[in-house]
Scaffold this motif. Sequence first.
Motif, PDB file in Angstrom:
ATOM      1  N   GLY A   1       0.810  -1.205   0.000  1.00  0.00           N
ATOM      2  CA  GLY A   1       0.000   0.000   0.000  1.00  0.00           C
ATOM      3  C   GLY A   1       0.841   1.251   0.000  1.00  0.00           C
ATOM      4  O   GLY A   1       2.073   1.207  -0.177  1.00  0.00           O
ATOM      5  N   THR A   2       0.209   2.376   0.215  1.00  0.00           N
ATOM      6  CA  THR A   2       0.877   3.669   0.117  1.00  0.00           C
ATOM      7  C   THR A   2       0.578   4.549   1.323  1.00  0.00           C
ATOM      8  O   THR A   2      -0.486   4.433   1.950  1.00  0.00           O
ATOM      9  N   VAL A   3       1.529   5.431   1.637  1.00  0.00           N
ATOM     10  CA  VAL A   3       1.318   6.496   2.618  1.00  0.00           C
ATOM     11  C   VAL A   3       1.905   7.779   2.054  1.00  0.00           C
ATOM     12  O   VAL A   3       2.848   7.744   1.249  1.00  0.00           O
ATOM     13  N   LEU A   4       1.364   8.902   2.454  1.00  0.00           N
ATOM     14  CA  LEU A   4       1.920  10.180   2.031  1.00  0.00           C
ATOM     15  C   LEU A   4       3.280  10.415   2.692  1.00  0.00           C
ATOM     16  O   LEU A   4       3.517   9.940   3.816  1.00  0.00           O
ATOM     17  N   PRO A   5       4.182  11.143   2.044  1.00  0.00           N
ATOM     18  CA  PRO A   5       5.450  11.501   2.682  1.00  0.00           C
ATOM     19  C   PRO A   5       5.198  12.201   4.013  1.00  0.00           C
ATOM     20  O   PRO A   5       4.311  13.056   4.126  1.00  0.00           O
ATOM     21  N   GLY A   6       5.960  11.814   5.008  1.00  0.00           N
ATOM     22  CA  GLY A   6       5.798  12.361   6.339  1.00  0.00           C
ATOM     23  C   GLY A   6       4.934  11.488   7.236  1.00  0.00           C
ATOM     24  O   GLY A   6       4.895  11.692   8.449  1.00  0.00           O
ATOM     25  N   PHE A   7       4.255  10.511   6.639  1.00  0.00           N
ATOM     26  CA  PHE A   7       3.387   9.627   7.416  1.00  0.00           C
ATOM     27  C   PHE A   7       3.906   8.186   7.406  1.00  0.00           C
ATOM     28  O   PHE A   7       3.145   7.244   7.620  1.00  0.00           O
ATOM     29  N   GLU A   8       5.210   8.043   7.171  1.00  0.00           N
ATOM     30  CA  GLU A   8       5.798   6.701   7.162  1.00  0.00           C
ATOM     31  C   GLU A   8       5.647   6.004   8.512  1.00  0.00           C
ATOM     32  O   GLU A   8       5.612   4.780   8.587  1.00  0.00           O
ATOM     33  N   GLY A   9       5.563   6.797   9.585  1.00  0.00           N
ATOM     34  CA  GLY A   9       5.386   6.216  10.915  1.00  0.00           C
ATOM     35  C   GLY A   9       4.083   5.456  11.050  1.00  0.00           C
ATOM     36  O   GLY A   9       3.979   4.492  11.821  1.00  0.00           O
ATOM     37  N   VAL A  10       3.058   5.883  10.311  1.00  0.00           N
ATOM     38  CA  VAL A  10       1.772   5.178  10.328  1.00  0.00           C
ATOM     39  C   VAL A  10       1.956   3.788   9.733  1.00  0.00           C
ATOM     40  O   VAL A  10       1.466   2.793  10.283  1.00  0.00           O
ATOM     41  N   ARG A  11       2.679   3.724   8.634  1.00  0.00           N
ATOM     42  CA  ARG A  11       2.944   2.410   8.015  1.00  0.00           C
ATOM     43  C   ARG A  11       3.777   1.536   8.955  1.00  0.00           C
ATOM     44  O   ARG A  11       3.515   0.334   9.094  1.00  0.00           O
ATOM     45  N   LYS A  12       4.756   2.133   9.609  1.00  0.00           N
ATOM     46  CA  LYS A  12       5.611   1.367  10.506  1.00  0.00           C
ATOM     47  C   LYS A  12       4.810   0.794  11.667  1.00  0.00           C
ATOM     48  O   LYS A  12       4.984  -0.376  12.059  1.00  0.00           O
ATOM     49  N   ALA A  13       3.899   1.593  12.235  1.00  0.00           N
ATOM     50  CA  ALA A  13       3.072   1.111  13.340  1.00  0.00           C
ATOM     51  C   ALA A  13       2.141  -0.003  12.873  1.00  0.00           C
ATOM     52  O   ALA A  13       1.928  -0.998  13.577  1.00  0.00           O
ATOM     53  N   PHE A  14       1.593   0.151  11.678  1.00  0.00           N
ATOM     54  CA  PHE A  14       0.720  -0.873  11.102  1.00  0.00           C
ATOM     55  C   PHE A  14       1.506  -2.169  10.897  1.00  0.00           C
ATOM     56  O   PHE A  14       1.039  -3.260  11.254  1.00  0.00           O
TER      57      PHE A  14
END
Length: 473
Positions: free
Chosen positions: A60-73
């Motif tokens: 999937g994708t995340v906006l730049p600056g929101f990589e932490g959301v992907r990491k937590a997921f």
Amino acid sequence: INAEYMGDHEKMGCCVKCLTWFGVVVLIAAAAIGLLLRAGPFTPPACALLFQCTAPTVGGTVLPGFEGVRKAFEQNFIEGSERGAQLYLSINGKVVADLWGSNHELNHVGRAYTADSLQIVFSSTKVMESLVIAMLADRGLLSFSEPIAKYWPEFAQNGKHAITVAQLMRHEAGLENFGEPIPYSVFLSGVGLAELIEAAEPAWHNSSRRAYHGLTRGLIANQLVRRVDPRHRSLGAFFEEEVRKPLEVQFWIGLPQEQDANVHDVRQWPTLQQMMRVLVPCLLGTAEPNMQRMFKAFTDPKGWVQRGMRALEAFGTPQDFSNFEALRTVNPSAGGVANARSLGTILSVLAAGGTLGNVTLLSPAGLRAALTVDPSGATTDAAFGIHTTFTETGWGTHLDVLLPDLFGGNCWYGWGGWGGSIAIFCPKNRAVFAYTMTGMGPGLVGDGRTFAVLAALRTALRATNSPFVFDEK
């Protein structure tokens, strides 16, 4: 004498060896159980026992600056808290995260879990049930303040004449069950269900009490929709033609057979994990408050949760609702099948004011009416023992417990489902949070998995100097 002594000595030595080996086996078993308990509830046993593990797949994708959301997921999968899960998050109409992940679970036809995979979302379906009622009200086909009996005269039997549409949708009708459990065959076929509802007597009359109608709200709403819709469609058919098809999303209330191959089953925590992570802490009083409330609510034999669970003859496990025969049924309170992207797409229309692109679900006035909070305000739910607040159409508004400081509070509308799914939207900032999963966790409103993702979202918004409002109190 010597021979006798030597014989006894040999026997004793044999016993010592047996006890030694027994002790070794016990130690190994204890160590293995310890490793299994230390691992996450959905960690494959081979991984838990320190054998080779395959890394989870996250896409999937995340906006730049929101990589932490992907990491937590992704961390939820690494810790073994997930089997398959999807996350859709948008703010100000922009998709911030559209993620999916899998611990390599295959479904009944051998398909891997992806962003398009489907799963039952249980009570998150209620958000769509409420949407349909709001759409009918917006078209002047019913009114929240009118008695249900106005549209369905037979409903008035046994003291139900004054129950309004809004009271039903706010779980205030006193009909968490219909007296006798609904036979499972009747639940599946729908034949005779209207008569059971008509004959039911409410648990209270003319009261502002509230007790969660886990299954029955949708069964009553479905009958109401059939009577007010000019084409006499079921709630599922109305949703199909008026919401799903125009938006081209994958969400069904009454699953068509051709979608079976895309469905992944849901599973609860293994019994040992439930005992050690839920039962023991709750009995000792050391569990976190959300889990403690859930345990108390579900284990009180005379409580309102048990009353609600007795609404259906076969209620016992998730499979009572998620087998394919049950998924064919129009079960608007607990039987929707979807993925997070589709759930989020529908919510995005509501967050945008009722219209998005060339699709209109609600007029501005219709959305305002649907979002009107009940005059009684927050009321303690007799089933769960927590304060709940609902709009006239039945969307929960007390969900700021999930995001207490995000967007200043008093923002989120929607609901969640058994096991952890969430479907909430915030018109103030055109925000949407949709989460679906196949691994069922504990908790009444979200659990540690979603809390971790939302914590990462807060961090990202602050780090990017986001213009979105926070309540710093």
